[in-house]
Design a protein around this motif. Sequence first.
Motif, short mmCIF file in Angstrom:
data_model
loop_
_atom_site.label_atom_id
_atom_site.label_comp_id
_atom_site.label_asym_id
_atom_site.label_seq_id
_atom_site.Cartn_x
_atom_site.Cartn_y
_atom_site.Cartn_z
N TYR A 196 18.02 18.74 -9.12
CA TYR A 196 17.70 17.31 -9.23
C TYR A 196 18.51 16.59 -10.32
O TYR A 196 18.32 15.40 -10.53
CB TYR A 196 16.21 17.11 -9.58
CG TYR A 196 15.21 17.56 -8.53
CD1 TYR A 196 15.55 17.67 -7.19
CD2 TYR A 196 13.90 17.85 -8.90
CE1 TYR A 196 14.61 18.06 -6.25
CE2 TYR A 196 12.95 18.24 -7.95
CZ TYR A 196 13.31 18.35 -6.64
OH TYR A 196 12.37 18.73 -5.72
N ASP A 217 17.49 26.14 -7.74
CA ASP A 217 16.08 25.74 -7.71
C ASP A 217 15.34 26.47 -8.84
O ASP A 217 15.94 27.26 -9.58
CB ASP A 217 15.47 25.98 -6.32
CG ASP A 217 15.38 27.44 -5.92
OD1 ASP A 217 15.60 28.34 -6.76
OD2 ASP A 217 15.07 27.71 -4.73
N SER A 218 14.04 26.23 -8.95
CA SER A 218 13.30 26.78 -10.09
C SER A 218 13.36 28.30 -10.14
O SER A 218 13.50 28.89 -11.21
CB SER A 218 11.82 26.39 -10.01
OG SER A 218 11.67 25.04 -9.80
N PHE A 226 9.10 22.57 -18.51
CA PHE A 226 8.52 23.84 -18.05
C PHE A 226 9.63 24.83 -17.65
O PHE A 226 9.44 26.03 -17.73
CB PHE A 226 7.50 23.63 -16.91
CG PHE A 226 8.09 23.30 -15.56
CD1 PHE A 226 8.61 24.30 -14.73
CD2 PHE A 226 8.11 22.00 -15.09
CE1 PHE A 226 9.13 24.00 -13.49
CE2 PHE A 226 8.62 21.69 -13.84
CZ PHE A 226 9.15 22.70 -13.04
N TYR A 253 1.73 27.77 -10.06
CA TYR A 253 3.06 27.22 -9.75
C TYR A 253 3.81 27.10 -11.07
O TYR A 253 3.21 26.73 -12.10
CB TYR A 253 2.84 25.84 -9.12
CG TYR A 253 4.03 25.14 -8.52
CD1 TYR A 253 5.11 25.85 -8.01
CD2 TYR A 253 4.04 23.75 -8.44
CE1 TYR A 253 6.19 25.18 -7.44
CE2 TYR A 253 5.11 23.07 -7.87
CZ TYR A 253 6.19 23.79 -7.37
OH TYR A 253 7.24 23.13 -6.82
N ASN A 304 5.58 24.92 -12.21
CA ASN A 304 5.48 23.56 -12.78
C ASN A 304 4.16 23.45 -13.54
O ASN A 304 3.23 22.77 -13.11
CB ASN A 304 5.50 22.50 -11.67
CG ASN A 304 6.77 22.55 -10.82
OD1 ASN A 304 7.26 23.62 -10.52
ND2 ASN A 304 7.28 21.40 -10.44
N SER A 342 8.11 27.17 -5.28
CA SER A 342 7.94 26.77 -3.88
C SER A 342 8.76 27.66 -2.95
O SER A 342 8.56 27.64 -1.74
CB SER A 342 8.28 25.29 -3.70
OG SER A 342 9.49 25.00 -4.32
N HIS A 350 10.15 18.71 0.83
CA HIS A 350 9.67 19.67 -0.16
C HIS A 350 8.16 19.84 0.03
O HIS A 350 7.47 18.86 0.38
CB HIS A 350 9.97 19.13 -1.57
CG HIS A 350 9.89 20.18 -2.63
ND1 HIS A 350 8.71 20.53 -3.23
CD2 HIS A 350 10.85 20.95 -3.18
CE1 HIS A 350 8.95 21.49 -4.12
NE2 HIS A 350 10.25 21.76 -4.11
N GLU A 369 5.89 19.79 -2.01
CA GLU A 369 5.10 18.91 -2.88
C GLU A 369 4.79 17.57 -2.20
O GLU A 369 4.05 16.76 -2.75
CB GLU A 369 5.84 18.65 -4.20
CG GLU A 369 5.87 19.86 -5.11
CD GLU A 369 6.64 19.61 -6.39
OE1 GLU A 369 6.87 18.44 -6.73
OE2 GLU A 369 7.02 20.60 -7.04
N SER A 387 11.64 24.82 -0.57
CA SER A 387 12.10 24.53 -1.93
C SER A 387 13.46 23.83 -1.85
O SER A 387 14.09 23.78 -0.79
CB SER A 387 12.26 25.84 -2.70
OG SER A 387 13.31 26.59 -2.10
N THR A 388 13.94 23.34 -2.99
CA THR A 388 15.26 22.69 -2.97
C THR A 388 16.33 23.69 -2.50
O THR A 388 17.22 23.33 -1.74
CB THR A 388 15.62 22.11 -4.36
OG1 THR A 388 15.56 23.15 -5.34
CG2 THR A 388 14.67 20.99 -4.75
#
Length: 300
Positions: free
Chosen positions: A24, A38-39, A61, A110, A112, A127, A195, A197, A211-212
């Motif tokens: 992002y 991604d995360s 986070f 999660y 986040n 995700s 996504h 979310e 997810s991304t």
Amino acid sequence: MQELVKEIEELKRERRAVILAHNYQQDVVQDIADFVGDSLALSRHAANTDAEVVVLAGVRFMAESASILAPEKVILLPDVLAGCPLAASIDVEGLREEKAKYPDAAVVCYVNSPAEVKAESDICCTSSNAVAVVESLPHRRVLFVPDRNLANFVARFTDKEIIPWEGCCITHYRVTLEELEEAKAARPEAKILVHPECRPEVVEAADFTGSTGAILKFARESDAGEFLIGTEMGILHRLRVENPGKKFYLLSPGLICPNMKLTNLAKIAACLKEMRPVIRVPEEIRARAYQALERMLKVA
Ligand code: 13P
């Protein structure tokens, strides 16, 4: 801008640093990063890099996860105010109260979320791996925190009882079913990628939810030529670079995360020069949060 890029390159060498950027981040930040992902991919990268300093171009986070997984490294967050309202929707006291109501439930957290909440959880997820994480548990019931929409998405793929925490991402929440339907009517050939979310009715109406990282993979592998994207606009950069022949449009003009946009090249240069702000999770919390993250990394 070229001067700043040169300065960052020099500082990176001097400090033995790497820059990890989330999908992002602003285009110029992604372009200067050593790794963009991604995360889940950022967590893995932070755990495995042999750099001494990690600049986390993302939100708090994510920097905390890097500190939990790699306590020997210096983790820098270029703007200390880059938070996440979803992560801020839960605290330890609230989670403890919820746990007391469901003593037989496993707690899936999660990423986040604040480090303290991870420390109170059985296992983390992102995700990318939320369904696999939930399915890996022996428990029948799962307290899933803090994103109710991701909880709802997971519930579609498991027989376990999912008890959601009532948090959500205010950026993804902005996408409505009406917007999706209008966008679809204007571009009927386009595949809709969102996504988890996003609101349940948006997820229901999409062609693909992930997810991304999963959205990027889907776009690379798809034969379609047009896509409507239901996640933060920063992802458009990689989508366009990786798929020059394809067209990408945002599902909603509201898909901008103000926290992700706080990071810029000047702040990256400044944090490497001054070696702050440092994000360090206190050891007592870190050791417990590490268990939850490490369990996740073993699953997927
Ligand atoms: P991803 O794991 O899909 O990159 O999600 C990051 C995020 O914070 C979504 O808001």
